[in-house]
Enzyme design. Sequence first.
Site, PDB file in Angstrom:
ATOM      1  N   SER A 146       0.862  -1.186   0.000  1.00  0.00           N
ATOM      2  CA  SER A 146       0.000   0.000   0.000  1.00  0.00           C
ATOM      3  C   SER A 146       0.894   1.230   0.000  1.00  0.00           C
ATOM      4  O   SER A 146       2.034   1.177   0.484  1.00  0.00           O
ATOM      5  CB  SER A 146      -0.887   0.014   1.251  1.00  0.00           C
ATOM      6  OG  SER A 146      -1.504   1.281   1.434  1.00  0.00           O
ATOM      7  N   TYR A 159      -1.440  -0.842  10.359  1.00  0.00           N
ATOM      8  CA  TYR A 159      -1.560  -1.015   8.913  1.00  0.00           C
ATOM      9  C   TYR A 159      -0.317  -0.510   8.187  1.00  0.00           C
ATOM     10  O   TYR A 159       0.245  -1.208   7.339  1.00  0.00           O
ATOM     11  CB  TYR A 159      -2.799  -0.289   8.408  1.00  0.00           C
ATOM     12  CG  TYR A 159      -3.071  -0.514   6.933  1.00  0.00           C
ATOM     13  CD1 TYR A 159      -3.478  -1.761   6.474  1.00  0.00           C
ATOM     14  CD2 TYR A 159      -2.925   0.517   6.014  1.00  0.00           C
ATOM     15  CE1 TYR A 159      -3.731  -1.979   5.130  1.00  0.00           C
ATOM     16  CE2 TYR A 159      -3.175   0.310   4.669  1.00  0.00           C
ATOM     17  CZ  TYR A 159      -3.583  -0.944   4.233  1.00  0.00           C
ATOM     18  OH  TYR A 159      -3.820  -1.143   2.890  1.00  0.00           O
TER      19      TYR A 159
END
Length: 266
Positions: A146, A159
């Site tokens: 990501s 995350y």
Amino acid sequence: MNQRPEPTAPLAFITGASSGIGQALAMRYALAGFRLALLARRTTELQAWVDEQGWDKDRCGVYHADVADVNSIAAAGKACLAQQGVPDVVIANAGISVGMDTTERADIDVMAKTFATNNIGLAATFHPFVAPMTARGSGSLVGMASVAAIRGLPGHGAYCASKAAVVAYCESLRGELRASGVKVVTLLPGYVDTPLTQENRYAMPFLLSAQAFAEKAFRAIEVQTSYRVIPWQMGVVAKLLRLLPNGLFDRALAGRARKHRQGEGR
């Protein structure tokens, strides 16, 4: 979509295929004539979607596994090898994104689960296929990272850290497999319109549909690029943020809405 692929058609193994990016990737690979091996925890929903497409077992195998459980995902990979053969592409797409607050004890467990899914689960997804791909001398292992890997965002500690680890792990694996003929591709999505991002409480620039992302990802995997941010505009933004001195970066993000924590609404 009920056209049967050739018996020698290439095979794509995709985790997290019951919705979002995983499902969009499955459709894109089907359109390209691939056979599919699709994995999810929610296999009832996944099988219903596969049936809607008119895909029989020769075209698409459906496997159940919890990616956070190493034995579960490894067993699913071995079942794929036994039933459908060695994949040409393995996409470790399954992942979770939950906000955390380090002052909360329960959120340490959230972090552990995030790493179990996004990192250990990714490596366990690749594990059954590395040896047979190496023996064949070809294939692509695709890790889904990501743009959140590039800088840490407030409330996103678990995350961001997990996706930064995906980048580093895939880079290490790429070096290990350099002479084997097996390629390692690292994809860094920006904001993609999926059930995961629809809960976000902040602006999402350059938002892509899952289908648009899948098209760009398919092209990147086909040319076996080692690292690709999608869309490229988010790559530029992320690199600019990386260049900001810490003080300016911290001020730029002051007041930004945090990622929702487990159990919180939007």
